[in-house]
Design a protein around this motif. Sequence first.
Motif, short mmCIF file in Angstrom:
data_model
loop_
_atom_site.label_atom_id
_atom_site.label_comp_id
_atom_site.label_asym_id
_atom_site.label_seq_id
_atom_site.Cartn_x
_atom_site.Cartn_y
_atom_site.Cartn_z
N LEU A 29 34.12 32.94 32.87
CA LEU A 29 33.04 33.84 32.45
C LEU A 29 31.76 33.08 32.16
CD1 LEU A 29 34.98 36.27 30.07
CD2 LEU A 29 34.35 36.64 32.47
N ARG A 30 31.86 31.99 31.40
CA ARG A 30 30.68 31.28 30.92
C ARG A 30 30.06 30.36 31.97
NH1 ARG A 30 33.04 28.76 27.21
NH2 ARG A 30 33.03 26.69 28.12
N VAL A 31 30.88 29.56 32.64
CA VAL A 31 30.35 28.53 33.56
C VAL A 31 30.24 29.06 34.99
CG1 VAL A 31 30.70 26.22 34.49
CG2 VAL A 31 31.20 26.68 32.08
N GLU A 32 31.31 29.64 35.49
CA GLU A 32 31.30 30.15 36.87
C GLU A 32 30.60 31.50 36.97
OE1 GLU A 32 32.16 28.54 39.59
OE2 GLU A 32 32.91 26.79 38.52
N ARG A 33 30.40 32.14 35.82
CA ARG A 33 29.68 33.42 35.72
C ARG A 33 30.36 34.53 36.54
NH1 ARG A 33 24.37 32.60 33.48
NH2 ARG A 33 23.85 34.59 34.38
N LEU A 34 31.69 34.52 36.51
CA LEU A 34 32.44 35.60 37.15
C LEU A 34 32.39 36.83 36.26
CD1 LEU A 34 35.72 33.94 38.50
CD2 LEU A 34 33.61 34.42 39.72
N SER A 35 32.53 37.98 36.87
CA SER A 35 32.64 39.20 36.09
C SER A 35 34.00 39.23 35.40
CB SER A 35 32.50 40.43 37.01
OG SER A 35 33.62 40.51 37.87
N GLU A 36 34.12 40.05 34.39
CA GLU A 36 35.41 40.21 33.70
C GLU A 36 36.48 40.64 34.70
OE1 GLU A 36 37.53 39.79 30.28
OE2 GLU A 36 35.36 39.88 30.09
N GLU A 37 36.13 41.54 35.60
CA GLU A 37 37.07 42.04 36.61
C GLU A 37 37.55 40.90 37.52
OE1 GLU A 37 37.36 45.37 40.17
OE2 GLU A 37 35.40 44.87 39.36
N ALA A 38 36.63 40.06 37.99
CA ALA A 38 36.99 38.96 38.89
C ALA A 38 37.85 37.92 38.16
CB ALA A 38 35.74 38.31 39.46
N GLY A 49 38.21 36.34 45.65
CA GLY A 49 37.12 36.02 46.58
C GLY A 49 36.23 37.23 46.74
N PRO A 50 35.28 37.14 47.66
CA PRO A 50 34.39 38.28 47.91
C PRO A 50 35.20 39.53 48.25
CG PRO A 50 33.59 36.32 49.02
CD PRO A 50 34.96 35.99 48.47
N PRO A 51 34.80 40.67 47.81
CA PRO A 51 33.54 41.00 47.14
C PRO A 51 33.57 40.87 45.62
CG PRO A 51 34.69 43.03 47.62
CD PRO A 51 35.55 41.89 48.15
N LEU A 52 34.71 40.53 45.01
CA LEU A 52 34.75 40.41 43.55
C LEU A 52 34.01 39.17 43.04
CD1 LEU A 52 38.39 41.49 42.56
CD2 LEU A 52 36.24 42.74 42.26
N SER A 53 33.94 38.13 43.86
CA SER A 53 33.23 36.91 43.48
C SER A 53 32.45 36.40 44.69
CB SER A 53 34.22 35.85 43.00
OG SER A 53 35.10 35.49 44.04
N ARG A 54 31.48 35.55 44.42
CA ARG A 54 30.66 35.06 45.54
C ARG A 54 31.35 33.94 46.33
NH1 ARG A 54 29.13 32.82 40.99
NH2 ARG A 54 28.39 30.69 40.88
N ARG A 55 32.34 33.28 45.71
CA ARG A 55 33.10 32.22 46.37
C ARG A 55 34.59 32.49 46.18
NH1 ARG A 55 30.78 26.55 44.27
NH2 ARG A 55 31.12 27.48 42.24
N GLU A 56 35.40 31.72 46.91
CA GLU A 56 36.86 31.80 46.77
C GLU A 56 37.27 30.91 45.59
OE1 GLU A 56 39.33 33.31 48.68
OE2 GLU A 56 37.88 34.28 50.01
N TYR A 57 38.17 31.43 44.77
CA TYR A 57 38.74 30.69 43.65
C TYR A 57 40.25 30.81 43.72
CZ TYR A 57 34.09 30.89 41.52
OH TYR A 57 32.76 30.75 41.26
N ARG A 58 40.94 29.70 43.41
CA ARG A 58 42.41 29.71 43.31
C ARG A 58 42.79 29.06 41.99
NH1 ARG A 58 45.36 26.70 47.21
NH2 ARG A 58 43.54 25.37 47.46
N LEU A 59 43.77 29.64 41.33
CA LEU A 59 44.27 29.10 40.07
C LEU A 59 45.77 28.93 40.22
CD1 LEU A 59 43.28 28.40 37.17
CD2 LEU A 59 43.99 30.70 36.53
N LYS A 60 46.25 27.71 39.96
CA LYS A 60 47.67 27.46 40.14
C LYS A 60 48.18 26.49 39.10
CE LYS A 60 47.04 23.68 43.39
NZ LYS A 60 47.45 23.08 44.62
N PRO A 61 49.47 26.59 38.75
CA PRO A 61 50.05 25.62 37.81
C PRO A 61 50.00 24.22 38.40
CG PRO A 61 51.53 27.49 38.14
CD PRO A 61 50.42 27.60 39.15
N LEU A 62 49.76 23.24 37.54
CA LEU A 62 49.70 21.84 37.98
C LEU A 62 50.99 21.47 38.69
CD1 LEU A 62 48.29 19.08 37.91
CD2 LEU A 62 49.39 18.68 35.72
#
Length: 65
Positions: A29-38, A49-62
Amino acid sequence: MIRWLDLLVEGDPHPRRFDSPGTAHAYLLRVERLSEEAADHLLQHGHVGPPLSRREYRLKPLGHD
């Protein structure tokens, strides 16, 4: 035990590492400035990814590919 999460952002070869979903959410929210929904979609599904965000993001366990 901490379950580390890696955030991979389109176009950036270096992941950001977080110690909890809460710290990842705050960063999104603060740094990447994603919406709450994204940000919520990313945390629930592991990718957004688009249209919820301007770029693709992936989050995965280490350690998981």
